[in-house]
Motif scaffolding. Sequence first.
Motif, PDB file in Angstrom:
ATOM      1  N   ILE A 155      17.491 125.233  57.472  1.00 44.77           N
ATOM      2  CA  ILE A 155      17.694 126.118  58.619  1.00 44.77           C
ATOM      3  C   ILE A 155      17.335 125.391  59.916  1.00 44.77           C
ATOM      4  O   ILE A 155      18.016 125.544  60.936  1.00 44.77           O
ATOM      5  CB  ILE A 155      16.867 127.411  58.455  1.00 44.77           C
ATOM      6  N   ASN A 156      16.292 124.585  59.883  1.00 43.73           N
ATOM      7  CA  ASN A 156      15.923 123.790  61.054  1.00 43.73           C
ATOM      8  C   ASN A 156      17.059 122.845  61.435  1.00 43.73           C
ATOM      9  O   ASN A 156      17.425 122.725  62.616  1.00 43.73           O
ATOM     10  CB  ASN A 156      14.654 122.994  60.759  1.00 43.73           C
ATOM     11  N   ASP A 157      17.644 122.162  60.443  1.00 41.80           N
ATOM     12  CA  ASP A 157      18.773 121.265  60.722  1.00 41.80           C
ATOM     13  C   ASP A 157      19.963 122.044  61.280  1.00 41.80           C
ATOM     14  O   ASP A 157      20.672 121.569  62.180  1.00 41.80           O
ATOM     15  CB  ASP A 157      19.197 120.531  59.446  1.00 41.80           C
ATOM     16  N   THR A 158      20.184 123.251  60.748  1.00 40.29           N
ATOM     17  CA  THR A 158      21.295 124.070  61.224  1.00 40.29           C
ATOM     18  C   THR A 158      21.077 124.502  62.668  1.00 40.29           C
ATOM     19  O   THR A 158      22.004 124.469  63.490  1.00 40.29           O
ATOM     20  CB  THR A 158      21.465 125.315  60.330  1.00 40.29           C
ATOM     21  N   LEU A 159      19.859 124.903  63.009  1.00 40.96           N
ATOM     22  CA  LEU A 159      19.537 125.243  64.396  1.00 40.96           C
ATOM     23  C   LEU A 159      19.743 124.034  65.307  1.00 40.96           C
ATOM     24  O   LEU A 159      20.218 124.168  66.441  1.00 40.96           O
ATOM     25  CB  LEU A 159      18.099 125.744  64.490  1.00 40.96           C
ATOM     26  N   CYS A 160      19.387 122.881  64.791  1.00 36.22           N
ATOM     27  CA  CYS A 160      19.557 121.650  65.554  1.00 36.22           C
ATOM     28  C   CYS A 160      21.039 121.389  65.822  1.00 36.22           C
ATOM     29  O   CYS A 160      21.438 121.110  66.957  1.00 36.22           O
ATOM     30  CB  CYS A 160      18.930 120.484  64.797  1.00 36.22           C
ATOM     31  N   LEU A 161      21.876 121.497  64.790  1.00 35.00           N
ATOM     32  CA  LEU A 161      23.309 121.263  64.943  1.00 35.00           C
ATOM     33  C   LEU A 161      23.935 122.270  65.910  1.00 35.00           C
ATOM     34  O   LEU A 161      24.781 121.917  66.732  1.00 35.00           O
ATOM     35  CB  LEU A 161      23.995 121.324  63.578  1.00 35.00           C
ATOM     36  N   GLN A 162      23.507 123.529  65.805  1.00 31.40           N
ATOM     37  CA  GLN A 162      24.014 124.546  66.720  1.00 31.40           C
ATOM     38  C   GLN A 162      23.634 124.221  68.166  1.00 31.40           C
ATOM     39  O   GLN A 162      24.451 124.308  69.082  1.00 31.40           O
ATOM     40  CB  GLN A 162      23.475 125.924  66.350  1.00 31.40           C
ATOM     41  N   GLY A 163      22.372 123.839  68.365  1.00 37.58           N
ATOM     42  CA  GLY A 163      21.912 123.526  69.714  1.00 37.58           C
ATOM     43  C   GLY A 163      22.633 122.327  70.311  1.00 37.58           C
ATOM     44  O   GLY A 163      22.993 122.327  71.494  1.00 37.58           O
TER      45      GLY A 163
ATOM     46  N   ARG B 237      19.660 137.034  50.734  1.00 39.04           N
ATOM     47  CA  ARG B 237      18.589 137.167  49.743  1.00 39.04           C
ATOM     48  C   ARG B 237      17.216 137.386  50.386  1.00 39.04           C
ATOM     49  O   ARG B 237      16.202 137.415  49.687  1.00 39.04           O
ATOM     50  CB  ARG B 237      18.547 135.931  48.839  1.00 39.04           C
ATOM     51  N   LYS B 238      17.210 137.515  51.730  1.00 37.88           N
ATOM     52  CA  LYS B 238      15.972 137.742  52.484  1.00 37.88           C
ATOM     53  C   LYS B 238      14.933 136.685  52.136  1.00 37.88           C
ATOM     54  O   LYS B 238      13.803 136.975  51.740  1.00 37.88           O
ATOM     55  CB  LYS B 238      15.427 139.145  52.210  1.00 37.88           C
ATOM     56  N   ASP B 239      15.330 135.452  52.294  1.00 37.52           N
ATOM     57  CA  ASP B 239      14.489 134.313  51.931  1.00 37.52           C
ATOM     58  C   ASP B 239      13.166 134.347  52.704  1.00 37.52           C
ATOM     59  O   ASP B 239      13.133 134.620  53.905  1.00 37.52           O
ATOM     60  CB  ASP B 239      15.234 133.006  52.233  1.00 37.52           C
ATOM     61  N   ALA B 240      12.086 134.055  51.995  1.00 39.19           N
ATOM     62  CA  ALA B 240      10.746 134.080  52.608  1.00 39.19           C
ATOM     63  C   ALA B 240      10.603 133.060  53.720  1.00 39.19           C
ATOM     64  O   ALA B 240       9.732 133.197  54.594  1.00 39.19           O
ATOM     65  CB  ALA B 240       9.693 133.835  51.533  1.00 39.19           C
ATOM     66  N   ALA B 241      11.453 132.029  53.709  1.00 40.83           N
ATOM     67  CA  ALA B 241      11.360 131.002  54.742  1.00 40.83           C
ATOM     68  C   ALA B 241      11.664 131.556  56.125  1.00 40.83           C
ATOM     69  O   ALA B 241      11.143 131.060  57.131  1.00 40.83           O
ATOM     70  CB  ALA B 241      12.312 129.855  54.421  1.00 40.83           C
TER      71      ALA B 241
ATOM     72  N   ALA C 221      19.243 121.434  47.729  1.00 38.89           N
ATOM     73  CA  ALA C 221      18.076 122.293  47.956  1.00 38.89           C
ATOM     74  C   ALA C 221      17.767 123.166  46.740  1.00 38.89           C
ATOM     75  O   ALA C 221      18.663 123.613  46.030  1.00 38.89           O
ATOM     76  CB  ALA C 221      18.318 123.182  49.171  1.00 38.89           C
ATOM     77  N   GLU C 222      16.481 123.384  46.539  1.00 40.44           N
ATOM     78  CA  GLU C 222      16.026 124.295  45.489  1.00 40.44           C
ATOM     79  C   GLU C 222      15.984 125.709  46.083  1.00 40.44           C
ATOM     80  O   GLU C 222      15.178 125.995  46.961  1.00 40.44           O
ATOM     81  CB  GLU C 222      14.648 123.879  44.985  1.00 40.44           C
ATOM     82  N   ILE C 223      16.861 126.579  45.604  1.00 38.47           N
ATOM     83  CA  ILE C 223      16.991 127.925  46.153  1.00 38.47           C
ATOM     84  C   ILE C 223      15.668 128.682  46.006  1.00 38.47           C
ATOM     85  O   ILE C 223      15.068 128.710  44.927  1.00 38.47           O
ATOM     86  CB  ILE C 223      18.118 128.705  45.441  1.00 38.47           C
ATOM     87  N   GLY C 224      15.218 129.282  47.104  1.00 40.68           N
ATOM     88  CA  GLY C 224      13.990 130.050  47.093  1.00 40.68           C
ATOM     89  C   GLY C 224      12.747 129.230  47.374  1.00 40.68           C
ATOM     90  O   GLY C 224      11.659 129.796  47.559  1.00 40.68           O
ATOM     91  N   TYR C 225      12.880 127.910  47.429  1.00 41.52           N
ATOM     92  CA  TYR C 225      11.737 127.048  47.728  1.00 41.52           C
ATOM     93  C   TYR C 225      11.616 126.930  49.243  1.00 41.52           C
ATOM     94  O   TYR C 225      12.466 126.344  49.916  1.00 41.52           O
ATOM     95  CB  TYR C 225      11.937 125.682  47.082  1.00 41.52           C
ATOM     96  N   VAL C 226      10.564 127.520  49.790  1.00 43.21           N
ATOM     97  CA  VAL C 226      10.432 127.687  51.240  1.00 43.21           C
ATOM     98  C   VAL C 226      10.551 126.373  52.018  1.00 43.21           C
ATOM     99  O   VAL C 226      11.289 126.308  53.017  1.00 43.21           O
ATOM    100  CB  VAL C 226       9.114 128.417  51.583  1.00 43.21           C
ATOM    101  N   PRO C 227       9.865 125.292  51.619  1.00 40.79           N
ATOM    102  CA  PRO C 227       9.994 124.045  52.412  1.00 40.79           C
ATOM    103  C   PRO C 227      11.431 123.543  52.499  1.00 40.79           C
ATOM    104  O   PRO C 227      11.857 123.043  53.551  1.00 40.79           O
ATOM    105  CB  PRO C 227       9.102 123.060  51.650  1.00 40.79           C
ATOM    106  N   HIS C 228      12.199 123.688  51.417  1.00 39.21           N
ATOM    107  CA  HIS C 228      13.596 123.249  51.456  1.00 39.21           C
ATOM    108  C   HIS C 228      14.415 124.125  52.398  1.00 39.21           C
ATOM    109  O   HIS C 228      15.203 123.622  53.213  1.00 39.21           O
ATOM    110  CB  HIS C 228      14.196 123.279  50.046  1.00 39.21           C
TER     111      HIS C 228
END
Length: 527
Positions: A248-256, A480-484, A236-243
């Motif tokens: 985070i979406n994949d992480t939420l998926c794995l948690q669920g 880092r309070k990412d904008a994403a 992932a490109e750090i700070g790049y919102v789509p990445h």
Amino acid sequence: MREILYIQAGSLSNYTGTHFWNTQESYFTYDEDDIPLVDNSISFKEGRDPHNHPTLCPRLLAFDHKSNFGTLAKDQTTGEDASLVSTWRGEVLRHEQERVPQSEYHALLEAENEPNAMDLDSNPPETKVRFWSDYSRVFFDPKSIQPVPDTLENIEGDWTASQELFRQYDKDVELMEGPMRLVIEECDNFQGVQMMHDAATFGGFSHSMLRSFREEHRKASIMTFALLSEVIPNTAEIGYVPHTKRIINDTLCLQGLYELCDLTVPVLAPRYWKRATEMPTFFTKVGGLTVLVYVDSLKQPKNIYQSSGILSALAESATLPLSRLRGGLDDLPIYIGHLEWRRSVPFAQLSGNLLPVGRVTRADIDDAIQLSSYSEERRTPYARRDVSRGFAGDDLSAYESLTKTCELTHPFFSLVYVTLHSPMLHSHHTCPYPIQSSFPDIFPDSRPQSIKLFSSMMTSPSTGVFLSHYATFVQDAVRRKDAALTAMGLESDDVRELANTLWEIVDGYDDTSKEEDGGMELGEDEE
């Protein structure tokens, strides 16, 4: 019977699922004297084809955006809508979207019985594939087809939007009270769900659906293949919102899935599939895209139709023992229970090899293609289930010599064996993998009618390494309070809790605490 309900959600999942059902169709027998390889009643039910002839239809709910269904797309107009039109006395202007024309492959299938027709099984032509329905060989019950309305905005990686999409769809078509309930009521002895879904586009959708399912079926077993996005923490490109959104979406998926499913198999995007030896022979650039390459044994898959064929072959073979093999003793609870005996490691890894030519060697088995996370660190498996197809003589000798010499025991295995009476390694040797005319032509020589194949499902501590990368990435995004986070409508405290939950899952793969406790945690039956 111990029926399984299959769920497919998303484009790649349905491409893969179409190959899966085509392979299942190849096991059908039409002579009373033939002994079928599998118990078709587990995965199929009686239905009707378009000509009202009796046939077998998959026990399936297939979700995708309506524009991806091709010729299977159906009109969602309700009876209420029709009655409103019938009572209107004014002029009615009806605008209908142009129907999707029949696929080339289906046209050839229909012409098979005509004089001088081409033999598709021995000489299938390369036909154009526009949709995953273009090469389907089975007929679907109308309830199976679940076209989700196309969205005006791209929701890939948007967990909240995907969840809202499910809520609206369930409200519109009464999914849980209608099709879902009906397909389960058609079962005599329902054992559970085998699901495959695209995390990027249907992650939140599938999570909300499974949560609703769990409210009604708390004891049903659920095994899911989660097809992760094209972006992983290491790339992932750090700070790049789509990445950041996708991870985070994949992480939420794995948690669920950790909360709702008994066993989850995270599957990486094809560009990340690799061998244990890190052979640099799996990637090439085609039109600016990175695609999978198999040298020596297979041609280069160029698109989703071909990559999904490989994924399906390995996943279908790995799960073949799930009561589909005649005389088999496995069902979902047994299959899952063997891999997840520690009760704290509900994530498995899928690997394997398609072996169309020659004798099978130890390297073909040991250096299998890893479709899930893989790490040389902490590689020793907790449990493993192997399926070989078409192995004979020297092939089986190579497999047996490998299992005797490779590291296949866990430090606490002796205690587990005494308590659970189950070996850590289960092996199934069965017939060759059939190559249907619908299967992509990725073979270097003439197209075979069947091939040898090796597929393996295992749980191992290396999954903890894989999950720790996601936990670290999410933790850093909060720091880092990412904008994403704002773009996804997530609160920092919620995302911080997400990271903490993932670290708790990672701790379940730590053998140190098990060693201090004497090797394993006892369940109710053992205490």
